[in-house]
Motif scaffolding. Structure first.
Motif, short mmCIF file in Angstrom:
data_model
loop_
_atom_site.label_atom_id
_atom_site.label_comp_id
_atom_site.label_asym_id
_atom_site.label_seq_id
_atom_site.Cartn_x
_atom_site.Cartn_y
_atom_site.Cartn_z
N ILE A 50 0.83 -1.20 0.00
CA ILE A 50 0.00 0.00 0.00
C ILE A 50 0.87 1.25 0.00
O ILE A 50 2.04 1.22 0.35
N ARG A 51 0.27 2.36 -0.39
CA ARG A 51 0.97 3.64 -0.46
C ARG A 51 0.18 4.69 0.31
O ARG A 51 -1.05 4.71 0.28
N VAL A 52 0.90 5.58 0.97
CA VAL A 52 0.29 6.69 1.70
C VAL A 52 0.85 7.99 1.13
O VAL A 52 2.06 8.15 0.99
N TYR A 53 -0.03 8.92 0.77
CA TYR A 53 0.37 10.22 0.27
C TYR A 53 0.21 11.26 1.36
O TYR A 53 -0.73 11.20 2.16
N ASN A 54 1.10 12.23 1.39
CA ASN A 54 0.97 13.38 2.29
C ASN A 54 0.56 14.57 1.44
O ASN A 54 1.35 15.11 0.68
N ARG A 55 -0.70 14.97 1.57
CA ARG A 55 -1.24 16.08 0.78
C ARG A 55 -1.48 17.27 1.69
O ARG A 55 -2.44 17.31 2.45
N ASN A 56 -0.53 18.21 1.67
CA ASN A 56 -0.63 19.42 2.50
C ASN A 56 -0.78 19.07 3.98
O ASN A 56 -1.60 19.66 4.70
N GLY A 57 0.02 18.10 4.42
CA GLY A 57 0.00 17.71 5.82
C GLY A 57 -1.09 16.73 6.18
O GLY A 57 -1.21 16.33 7.35
N VAL A 58 -1.90 16.29 5.21
CA VAL A 58 -2.99 15.35 5.45
C VAL A 58 -2.64 14.02 4.78
O VAL A 58 -2.24 13.99 3.62
N LYS A 59 -2.79 12.92 5.51
CA LYS A 59 -2.47 11.60 4.95
C LYS A 59 -3.64 11.08 4.11
O LYS A 59 -4.79 11.10 4.54
N CYS A 60 -3.30 10.61 2.91
CA CYS A 60 -4.31 10.13 1.97
C CYS A 60 -3.96 8.73 1.48
O CYS A 60 -2.78 8.40 1.32
N ILE A 61 -5.00 7.93 1.24
CA ILE A 61 -4.83 6.55 0.80
C ILE A 61 -5.48 6.38 -0.57
O ILE A 61 -6.66 6.69 -0.74
N PRO A 62 -4.74 5.90 -1.59
CA PRO A 62 -5.36 5.66 -2.90
C PRO A 62 -6.37 4.52 -2.83
O PRO A 62 -6.16 3.55 -2.11
N LEU A 63 -7.45 4.67 -3.59
CA LEU A 63 -8.52 3.67 -3.63
C LEU A 63 -8.80 3.33 -5.09
O LEU A 63 -9.73 3.86 -5.70
N ASP A 64 -7.99 2.46 -5.66
CA ASP A 64 -8.13 2.10 -7.07
C ASP A 64 -9.02 0.87 -7.19
O ASP A 64 -8.56 -0.27 -7.13
N ALA A 65 -10.32 1.11 -7.36
CA ALA A 65 -11.29 0.02 -7.43
C ALA A 65 -11.25 -0.73 -8.75
O ALA A 65 -11.90 -1.77 -8.89
N ALA A 66 -10.46 -0.24 -9.72
CA ALA A 66 -10.33 -0.93 -11.00
C ALA A 66 -9.36 -2.10 -10.90
O ALA A 66 -9.29 -2.93 -11.80
N ILE A 67 -8.57 -2.18 -9.81
CA ILE A 67 -7.69 -3.32 -9.59
C ILE A 67 -8.56 -4.43 -9.01
O ILE A 67 -9.06 -4.33 -7.90
N LYS A 68 -8.74 -5.50 -9.76
CA LYS A 68 -9.62 -6.57 -9.34
C LYS A 68 -8.82 -7.77 -8.85
O LYS A 68 -7.65 -7.94 -9.19
N GLY A 69 -9.45 -8.60 -8.05
CA GLY A 69 -8.79 -9.78 -7.50
C GLY A 69 -9.02 -9.88 -6.01
O GLY A 69 -9.42 -8.91 -5.35
N GLU A 70 -8.79 -11.06 -5.45
CA GLU A 70 -9.07 -11.31 -4.04
C GLU A 70 -8.01 -10.73 -3.11
O GLU A 70 -8.25 -10.54 -1.94
N MET A 71 -6.81 -10.47 -3.62
CA MET A 71 -5.72 -10.03 -2.76
C MET A 71 -5.55 -8.51 -2.77
O MET A 71 -4.48 -7.99 -2.51
#
Length: 327
Positions: free
Chosen positions: A284-305
């Motif tokens: 997983i990846r965490v972005y720091n956007r102007n001091g706020v932590k953000c998590i990408p949510l790519d729902a186009a990546i399919k699969g059980e894992m």
């Protein structure tokens, strides 16, 4: 007479133009485009900054629709004010339940969230728009992220550690991995590789056999070839067992390893290989956007894992645009 012929000729030209216009108009009416979608020309040019073309995606995000609000509340019914719980529930629904559907060639159809909900399908932009709409309806700060040829949502104001704990609980019994049932007889063999994992990972391996079977974890392809040729081979003892019928092993496995099973008797075998939840959080990846932590949510990546925070390989590109959204 000349005036009469000229008038007739001019009239014929007007009639031809009028008929052509009517025919074109009828052809255009016969092309049925869903009213909630916007149809734009596709351009393969590189995306720099936040160009005007993203306005259509921003307009499509709508957290105020009754059906969006109703779905979001039902998915997060027991989350209360827990942001991480809301993110986990919304992402899991879109990633698992809404299938990926490509746009027609050379065009991009931008679906509003209610259209995607009705179809339960859409491309990456449509899944991002639906994810963003659902999260915003629950008052979760959300952005869209665009890279050339791809888009996904991103949730901000998220505590990554709390999200890890939440997703660990949500996915604990999801059965991520794969199951294989096969028949062995007269010394036949079965094997599987772990090439899809890029580094050492932990797996739970469950084995059931109707007759005694031998299970080996082989370190590399060379040893697998020796095993298949019935020559002397080297195996890793901590994740290998002989003469078993039912066993569960927990093993740390490298990408170049192979799991192999054989039996001298006719036997029906089932092997279930399950990725431990911590493997997925290594990616997983965490972005720091102007001091706020953000998590990408790519729902186009399919699969059980797949879990919140994972990105596709193309997301490594630096040519990335962040599109803040306002509720």
């Amino acid at each position: 007479m000349k005036h009469l012929i000229g008038s007739i000729f001019f009239g014929l030209i007007l009639l031809f133009v009028f008929n052509t216009f009517i025919k074109k108009d009828e052809e255009n009416k016969s092309i049925k485009m869903p009213p909630p979608e916007e149809r734009i020309n596709f351009s393969p040019r590189k995306i720099v900054g936040v160009p005007a073309r993203f306005a259509a995606y921003e307009r499509a995000v709508d957290p105020h629709l009754a059906e969006v609000r109703e779905l979001a509340l039902s998915l997060a019914s027991d989350c209360g004010i827990d942001t991480e719980c809301k993110v986990a529930r919304i992402y899991r629904f879109v990633q698992e339940k809404v299938r990926y559907l490509s746009d027609p060639a050379e065009y991009e159809l931008i679906q509003r969230p209610e259209r995607t909900m009705a179809l339960m399908a859409g491309d990456c932009e449509d899944l991002a728009i639906l994810t963003a709409s659902l999260l915003l309806s629950l008052d979760v700060q959300t952005e869209l992220v665009a890279i050339p040829g791809h888009m996904y949502a991103m949730a901000c104001g998220v505590d990554p550690k709390r999200l890890y704990d939440m997703v660990s609980a949500e996915y604990r019994d999801a059965g991520s991995g794969f199951s294989k049932t096969f028949t062995l007889q007269n010394g036949s063999k079965w094997y599987s590789s772990f090439r899809e994992f890029r580094k050492r990972s932990s797996f739970r391996i469950e084995i059931e056999s109707s007759a005694d079977a031998d299970v080996y974890l082989l370190p590399e392809r060379e040893e697998l070839d020796r095993f298949l040729r019935r020559e002397n081979f080297t195996y890793m003892t901590y994740c290998s067992r002989e003469n078993i019928r039912e066993r569960t092993l927990t093993c740390d496995i490298e990408p170049g390893n192979y799991l192999a099973v054989t039996s001298d008797e006719r036997s029906f075998v089932q092997v279930r290989i399950i990725s431990e939840i911590k493997n997925r959080f290594d990616r997983i990846r965490v972005y720091n956007r102007n001091g706020v932590k953000c998590i990408p949510l790519d729902a186009a990546i399919k699969g059980e894992m797949v879990v919140p925070g994972m990105e596709s390989e193309n997301a490594e590109l630096r040519d990335k645009s962040f599109i803040p959204l306002i509720r």
